[in-house]
Enzyme design. Structure first.
Site, short mmCIF file in Angstrom:
data_model
loop_
_atom_site.label_atom_id
_atom_site.label_comp_id
_atom_site.label_asym_id
_atom_site.label_seq_id
_atom_site.Cartn_x
_atom_site.Cartn_y
_atom_site.Cartn_z
N ILE A 193 33.42 -16.61 54.52
CA ILE A 193 33.35 -16.42 55.97
C ILE A 193 34.30 -17.42 56.62
CG2 ILE A 193 31.88 -16.47 58.01
CD1 ILE A 193 29.50 -15.90 56.16
N HIS A 194 35.31 -16.91 57.30
CA HIS A 194 36.32 -17.78 57.89
C HIS A 194 36.06 -17.94 59.39
CE1 HIS A 194 40.22 -19.75 58.00
NE2 HIS A 194 40.51 -19.05 59.10
#
Length: 455
Positions: free
Chosen positions: A429-430
């Site tokens: 998850i960026h």
């Protein structure tokens, strides 16, 4: 209190994000302490209400065994109560340990139990020990602006991965906490000013030194419990052989006043912890012990809670499920948080051999450290795996913001037997710190620079 310290750090860096904050910022210990204490009291009240709702009788008394099936107690007004049961569970936990052999330690020192109930600021504080309790307390005391020193006999965070432990103390040192390493305290005296004068010895040189503090907080291990002052002076000569202050048992089990001998419950004579089997059964088949009071159990609240649930299900729910103490995740809430699950690098190499272990690692910079230009030199992750495919993950170690939240998620995968390849196939998850775990690709064996750059 850890959160209070983190908020203070955020306020100091808020101007980088456009917030105008008056400097210097001030911390009000009384206000924080009142809020924390009120919250704890509300938790205790909530538990009592839930017990009542579940029709569980609650006796606010200290009990001890009368015989194998009966416990008795005496209330403050002298009323005696006897309770008999088919099954009895001992879950009395433990208390912090005082080094009673050190002059003035009991009279003038406090423990981690006391620090949370102080109505006034502890001021300049000496924390003795280097367990996670010691470092957590020292971390938040420094974080709220107090002059804080840690006196440690040997290594920090014994039982944890030592590379990670070193990073934790390095970060603390660079952010204001002072360390007296390789030292043993021998005396605490109260000065006419009301301050405390502490005398200690350097284990390497044998030289004696002194310092003055407002508060001395004991957060030590069990290895010194039986030592006299003369023993300590002699043991300084045996420094390489001395079991350290910061061993994994930091608290005294609440067993001495239970009259366990009347019930026939056996304890470890060295530490008074109750001997149990895999089913949490003591030497008496219908008496059980869970949590910190039991021998060989992690001193962690969540493990005790789960052990209690599983015990109840075995007794009344027709279950046979046992508590599994492998791959228990935990987090040390130091200023830079350290979360881990599974084996340390040392444990992995000891069990499987160095040639059979692959360690993937990375230094990274959390997004929240970038604009505010915070030091990220100790933000580090490593994954300990078996070398042979499918490279089973043996342990994961994370040093950085929100470590507990990060490790909690990965703990499920590791508990289910995740491999390195499966972790690498997990989408990150960026922009989060957690995504750095699923990007680990440089092994220690390769010798390549593990610093994360760019994408």
């Amino acid at each position: 209190m850890h959160q209070a310290a983190l908020l203070g750090s955020m306020i100091k860096h808020a101007h980088h994000y456009g917030w105008e904050v008056a400097q210097p910022i001030q911390h009000d210990w009384k206000k924080m302490a009142e809020a924390v204490q009120n919250y704890v009291k509300s938790l205790n009240w909530g538990h009592r209400v839930q017990l009542q709702d579940k029709k569980v009788k609650y006796f606010n008394v200290k009990a001890s065994f009368v015989n194998k099936h009966t416990v008795g107690s005496v209330t403050k007004d002298g009323k005696e109560t006897l309770l008999s049961a088919d099954h009895i569970v001992i879950a009395t936990g433990g208390r912090p340990r005082y080094p009673t052999h050190i002059e003035g330690a009991l009279e003038y020192g406090i423990t981690s139990d006391d620090i949370f109930w102080l109505k006034e600021s502890p001021g300049k504080t000496l924390v003795v020990g280097a367990s996670y309790v010691a470092l957590e307390c020292a971390g938040f005391l420094t974080g709220v602006g107090l002059d804080t020193t840690v006196l440690m006999r040997s290594i920090p965070l014994r039982g944890f991965d030592q590379q990670m432990a070193s990073f934790v103390t390095e970060y603390m040192e660079s952010h204001g906490t002072q360390f007296l390493k390789g030292c043993i305290p021998s005396c605490v005296k109260k000065l006419p000013t009301g301050q405390l004068q502490v005398t200690w010895k350097d284990c390497a040189s044998g030289k004696e030194d002194k310092g003055t503090f407002d508060t001395v907080l004991w957060a030590i291990g069990c290895s010194q419990a039986g030592y006299t002052k003369d023993d300590l002076e002699f043991l300084i000569l045996l420094t390489p052989l001395l079991v350290c202050w910061e061993c994994t048992t930091r608290r005294v089990p609440e067993t001495r006043s239970l009259n366990l001998e009347k019930a026939g419950v056996n304890t470890n004579p060295e530490n008074q912890k109750i001997l149990v089997d895999a089913r949490d059964t003591t030497s008496i088949p219908h008496i059980y012990a869970i949590g910190d009071v039991a021998e060989g159990r992690p001193e962690l609240t969540p493990t005790a809670v789960m052990a209690g649930k599983l015990l109840a299900q075995r007794l009344y729910g027709k279950s046979s499920a046992l508590m599994d103490y492998n791959n228990v995740p935990t987090t040390v809430f130091t200023p830079l948080e350290y979360g881990c699950v599974g084996l340390s690098e040392e444990e992995a190499t000891a069990r499987h051999g160095q040639d059979n272990v692959e360690v993937y690692h990375a230094y990274y910079k959390p997004l929240e450290f970038t604009v505010s230009e915070q030091d990220a030199s100790q933000c580090y992750i490593k994954m300990v795996c078996l070398k042979e495919p499918p490279q089973l993950v043996l342990g994961l170690h994370f040093l950085g913001p929100n470590a507990g939240e990060v490790i909690q998620g990965f703990a499920l995968g590791i508990k289910c037997g995740a491999s390195y390849e499966q972790v690498m196939q997990t989408v990150g998850i960026h922009p989060t710190c957690s995504e750095e775990v699923v990007k680990l690709h440089i092994s220690k064996r390769s010798g390549l620079d593990p610093t994360v750059t760019g994408c």
